[in-house]
Scaffold this motif. Sequence first.
Motif, PDB file in Angstrom:
ATOM      1  N   THR A  89       0.849  -1.147   0.031  1.00 53.00           N
ATOM      2  CA  THR A  89      -0.108   0.038   0.034  1.00 53.00           C
ATOM      3  C   THR A  89       0.735   1.164  -0.032  1.00 53.00           C
ATOM      4  O   THR A  89       0.536   2.210  -0.602  1.00 53.00           O
ATOM      5  N   TYR A  90       1.907   1.269   0.875  1.00 56.77           N
ATOM      6  CA  TYR A  90       2.943   2.472   0.991  1.00 56.77           C
ATOM      7  C   TYR A  90       3.891   2.579   0.219  1.00 56.77           C
ATOM      8  O   TYR A  90       4.999   3.190   0.420  1.00 56.77           O
ATOM      9  N   GLN A  91       4.153   1.480  -0.792  1.00 56.42           N
ATOM     10  CA  GLN A  91       5.178   1.403  -1.729  1.00 56.42           C
ATOM     11  C   GLN A  91       5.360   2.779  -2.445  1.00 56.42           C
ATOM     12  O   GLN A  91       6.800   3.235  -2.698  1.00 56.42           O
ATOM     13  N   GLN A  92       4.516   3.396  -3.117  1.00 56.49           N
ATOM     14  CA  GLN A  92       4.677   4.778  -3.673  1.00 56.49           C
ATOM     15  C   GLN A  92       5.447   5.769  -2.739  1.00 56.49           C
ATOM     16  O   GLN A  92       6.137   6.513  -3.223  1.00 56.49           O
ATOM     17  N   VAL A  93       4.636   5.949  -1.525  1.00 49.62           N
ATOM     18  CA  VAL A  93       5.537   7.108  -0.707  1.00 49.62           C
ATOM     19  C   VAL A  93       6.592   6.558  -0.183  1.00 49.62           C
ATOM     20  O   VAL A  93       7.672   7.436  -0.135  1.00 49.62           O
ATOM     21  N   GLU A  94       7.067   5.289  -0.007  1.00 49.82           N
ATOM     22  CA  GLU A  94       8.443   4.843   0.334  1.00 49.82           C
ATOM     23  C   GLU A  94       9.343   5.243  -0.889  1.00 49.82           C
ATOM     24  O   GLU A  94      10.521   5.721  -0.733  1.00 49.82           O
ATOM     25  N   GLN A  95       8.876   5.029  -1.910  1.00 52.93           N
ATOM     26  CA  GLN A  95       9.828   5.420  -3.159  1.00 52.93           C
ATOM     27  C   GLN A  95       9.949   6.785  -3.500  1.00 52.93           C
ATOM     28  O   GLN A  95      10.838   7.367  -3.898  1.00 52.93           O
ATOM     29  N   ALA A  96       8.786   7.388  -2.985  1.00 48.14           N
ATOM     30  CA  ALA A  96       9.120   8.820  -3.443  1.00 48.14           C
ATOM     31  C   ALA A  96       9.765   9.590  -2.199  1.00 48.14           C
ATOM     32  O   ALA A  96      10.613  10.651  -2.615  1.00 48.14           O
ATOM     33  N   CYS A  97      10.181   8.650  -1.019  1.00 48.20           N
ATOM     34  CA  CYS A  97      11.036   9.610  -0.077  1.00 48.20           C
ATOM     35  C   CYS A  97      12.673   9.355  -0.797  1.00 48.20           C
ATOM     36  O   CYS A  97      13.385  10.096  -0.541  1.00 48.20           O
ATOM     37  N   PHE A  98      12.796   7.944  -1.253  1.00 49.45           N
ATOM     38  CA  PHE A  98      14.077   7.753  -1.730  1.00 49.45           C
ATOM     39  C   PHE A  98      14.366   8.646  -3.023  1.00 49.45           C
ATOM     40  O   PHE A  98      15.423   8.960  -3.021  1.00 49.45           O
ATOM     41  N   ASP A  99      13.525   8.708  -3.897  1.00 48.96           N
ATOM     42  CA  ASP A  99      13.382   9.571  -5.139  1.00 48.96           C
ATOM     43  C   ASP A  99      13.917  10.922  -4.568  1.00 48.96           C
ATOM     44  O   ASP A  99      14.704  11.981  -5.108  1.00 48.96           O
ATOM     45  N   TRP A 100      13.374  11.440  -3.711  1.00 46.92           N
ATOM     46  CA  TRP A 100      13.404  12.875  -3.082  1.00 46.92           C
ATOM     47  C   TRP A 100      15.063  13.228  -2.791  1.00 46.92           C
ATOM     48  O   TRP A 100      15.592  14.239  -3.103  1.00 46.92           O
ATOM     49  N   ILE A 101      15.455  12.266  -2.054  1.00 44.76           N
ATOM     50  CA  ILE A 101      17.075  12.434  -1.670  1.00 44.76           C
ATOM     51  C   ILE A 101      17.896  12.581  -2.835  1.00 44.76           C
ATOM     52  O   ILE A 101      18.911  13.143  -3.029  1.00 44.76           O
ATOM     53  N   PHE A 102      17.535  11.892  -4.026  1.00 45.56           N
ATOM     54  CA  PHE A 102      18.472  11.932  -5.314  1.00 45.56           C
ATOM     55  C   PHE A 102      18.003  12.844  -6.084  1.00 45.56           C
ATOM     56  O   PHE A 102      18.255  12.789  -7.375  1.00 45.56           O
ATOM     57  N   GLY A 103      16.988  13.829  -5.940  1.00 45.81           N
ATOM     58  CA  GLY A 103      16.650  14.921  -7.122  1.00 45.81           C
ATOM     59  C   GLY A 103      15.279  14.969  -7.274  1.00 45.81           C
ATOM     60  O   GLY A 103      14.918  16.065  -7.918  1.00 45.81           O
ATOM     61  N   CYS A 104      14.506  14.300  -6.813  1.00 40.34           N
ATOM     62  CA  CYS A 104      12.924  14.463  -7.152  1.00 40.34           C
ATOM     63  C   CYS A 104      12.411  15.534  -6.065  1.00 40.34           C
ATOM     64  O   CYS A 104      11.461  14.920  -5.190  1.00 40.34           O
ATOM     65  N   ASN A 105      12.850  16.545  -6.131  1.00 46.38           N
ATOM     66  CA  ASN A 105      12.368  17.514  -5.099  1.00 46.38           C
ATOM     67  C   ASN A 105      12.477  18.909  -5.638  1.00 46.38           C
ATOM     68  O   ASN A 105      12.788  19.068  -7.008  1.00 46.38           O
ATOM     69  N   PRO A 106      11.721  20.127  -4.981  1.00 40.79           N
ATOM     70  CA  PRO A 106      11.699  21.113  -5.627  1.00 40.79           C
ATOM     71  C   PRO A 106      12.857  21.800  -6.254  1.00 40.79           C
ATOM     72  O   PRO A 106      12.943  22.477  -7.354  1.00 40.79           O
ATOM     73  N   TRP A 107      14.024  21.552  -5.674  1.00 45.15           N
ATOM     74  CA  TRP A 107      15.375  22.208  -5.961  1.00 45.15           C
ATOM     75  C   TRP A 107      16.007  21.442  -7.318  1.00 45.15           C
ATOM     76  O   TRP A 107      17.034  21.748  -7.882  1.00 45.15           O
ATOM     77  N   GLY A 108      15.615  19.970  -7.221  1.00 46.31           N
ATOM     78  CA  GLY A 108      16.170  19.281  -8.415  1.00 46.31           C
ATOM     79  C   GLY A 108      17.567  18.705  -8.291  1.00 46.31           C
ATOM     80  O   GLY A 108      18.324  18.524  -9.159  1.00 46.31           O
ATOM     81  N   THR A 109      17.983  18.642  -6.933  1.00 49.10           N
ATOM     82  CA  THR A 109      19.103  18.318  -6.767  1.00 49.10           C
ATOM     83  C   THR A 109      19.383  16.941  -5.907  1.00 49.10           C
ATOM     84  O   THR A 109      18.249  16.891  -4.877  1.00 49.10           O
ATOM     85  N   SER A 110      20.225  16.462  -5.924  1.00 45.05           N
ATOM     86  CA  SER A 110      20.803  15.078  -4.967  1.00 45.05           C
ATOM     87  C   SER A 110      21.102  15.754  -3.620  1.00 45.05           C
ATOM     88  O   SER A 110      21.761  17.100  -3.714  1.00 45.05           O
ATOM     89  N   MET A 111      20.818  15.111  -2.479  1.00 43.41           N
ATOM     90  CA  MET A 111      21.272  15.644  -1.253  1.00 43.41           C
ATOM     91  C   MET A 111      22.654  14.891  -0.633  1.00 43.41           C
ATOM     92  O   MET A 111      22.794  14.904   0.392  1.00 43.41           O
ATOM     93  N   VAL A 112      23.202  14.181  -1.659  1.00 42.10           N
ATOM     94  CA  VAL A 112      24.331  13.617  -1.358  1.00 42.10           C
ATOM     95  C   VAL A 112      25.407  13.976  -2.042  1.00 42.10           C
ATOM     96  O   VAL A 112      25.672  13.763  -3.097  1.00 42.10           O
ATOM     97  N   TYR A 113      26.760  14.160  -1.146  1.00 45.84           N
ATOM     98  CA  TYR A 113      27.775  14.757  -2.032  1.00 45.84           C
ATOM     99  C   TYR A 113      28.338  13.897  -2.906  1.00 45.84           C
ATOM    100  O   TYR A 113      28.546  12.582  -2.547  1.00 45.84           O
TER     101      TYR A 113
END
Length: 609
Positions: A489-513
């Motif tokens: 049921t929650y796999q979409q939000v799980e994936q969205a959190c992972f995607d957020w870290i690597f660029g699927c966020n408003p700033w379009g940037t990865s959060m990992v150096y």
Amino acid sequence: MKKISCLLVICCVYFLANAQTTAYIRINQLGYPLKGIKVAVLGSTNAEVFKHFTLMDAVTKQPVFEGSTGSSFGKYGPFTNTYRLDFSFYKKRGKYYLQAGNAISPTFNINDNVYNGTADFCLRYMRQQRSGFNPFLKDSCHTHDGYTLYAPVPDSTHIDVVGGWHDASDYLQYSTTSANATYHLLAAYHDFPTVFGDEKSANGLDEKNNIADVLDEAKWGLDWLMKMHPKADWLFNQLGDDRDHRGMRIPKEDTNFYGKGLERPVYFCSGLPQQRGKFVNNTTGAASTAGKFSSAFALGSSIFYTINKNYADSLDERAITAFSLGLRKPGACQTASVVSPYIYAEDNWVDDMELAGAANFAHDVITYERTKNEESYVAHSKPDTVYMNIAYKYALQEPITPWLGADTARHYQWYPFINPGHYELAKALHDKRRDTLIQFYKEGIDRVWRKAKQNAFYRGIPFIWCSNNLTVSFAIQCYWYRQLSYDTTYQQVEQACFDWIFGCNPWGTSMVYGLPSWGDAPTDPHSAFTHLKNYPIDGGLVDGPVYTSIYKNLIGIQLYNEDEYAPFQSDLAVYHDDYGDYSTNEPTMDGTASLIYLLAAEQAQANSK
């Protein structure tokens, strides 16, 4: 006529250029596994409406899939209209980009190798954070630690606590974050052993030693934790304090900030409030620290049994004594501050003792299974359920980690940011108690999901300090729930959190150096390594965006460069890739360790499909 045509062309070019800058497609820059969820987010800064999007082959420039954008989720952050672009249906290897109107995404890969090596990559940051001998610098630092405070010996008594990891870009060292990081590294190996390689020796230098590098790193943490728990009734919570913040420097060049030569203070877990300077913390006990120690020692003992039995026995002994300390001193132990009001204000502790009970029970089960066929097996009784029963009683006292679904929390108020104890305990139980624990996870996730499903990024994590750490932890809880329940049921939000870290966020940037090396990722973090020496801090997870209201009220924030993400800042949240922003762009050791677990899980899933 020719002049009019030229003018028309110029106007058209101008119009198209401006049209292209009003809509943006955000992706996971690492890429997407063949059979995994593949979603990007389209955001428009004007009222433009989209109906369709196209997946384009990056080599042939030909469309390979067209999908509907669905209805707009409306405004989010800097965007007026937002859409989820779901292309999970497409399962062919290759390089692609997405297009919707004039918006074009960066190029990305679709294949089952997209996450390979990422967990090992982030271990680079852990090694770089080492205190004592630092393999990145090939030099030693903080070799005089430390002198005691609040211990049952005179203040300023010397004790050897050299080692461990620096907590962030400062050089403080906290037992809570170090123990949690150690546990996550051990759990990553325990749950996904085939993911990790062996390229480094125990000291972090280039040389294979037939031990996975993640275990070398976990042992570095365990060795320091043993120094911080040197006797059955002694436990230390913190090395150094915020006097450290008086200046940025490379750790080998550390200076005297504490009035005791190059020694730093090491704070004893007294279980009582502690005051240095004008600030008093709200410590109520020692169990929050003791429980974290015990779980790391128990899991470490189970894993190292086949590598070094004597070492494993020492860990087992400390797992028991730390658990006993937690039973005797219930309550939360907060860190101490001298010159600023910022501390790790942990308020909960039963989650730590639950995990400790579950980890010690699991260790007893493993020990029994290993020894029952040996000649001396009669000396090893079946695992006692006392640890399990105690752990379950603690589980009932805090069924849901309190920040889940909340809009705010104090800094590290509920730590760790999820409860690993529910997962470890549920794996050991085979009765209705297992179902109860799974339901606890489900309710916590649902509290976040009820908020997340209202926006295109599926974002339900509060933008408090270290929001990236919360994001990673929440994704792990979703993963654990799915493993226990087989409920997707929650796999979409799980994936969205992972995607957020690597660029699927408003700033379009990865959060990992440095990850991915070809993408948009932090280049100017709040770190002495990069700021003073231009040393890369590969694999470091930065704190992440905070509420704009928080950012505006922080002490000592000053941007050093023009904000390249200015168009994407909003009244909701800000993120700056700028050395001067310690609130959003400082890497953390414990957040990186949690990310290593998540990356290992993602790689294992992708490779198994």
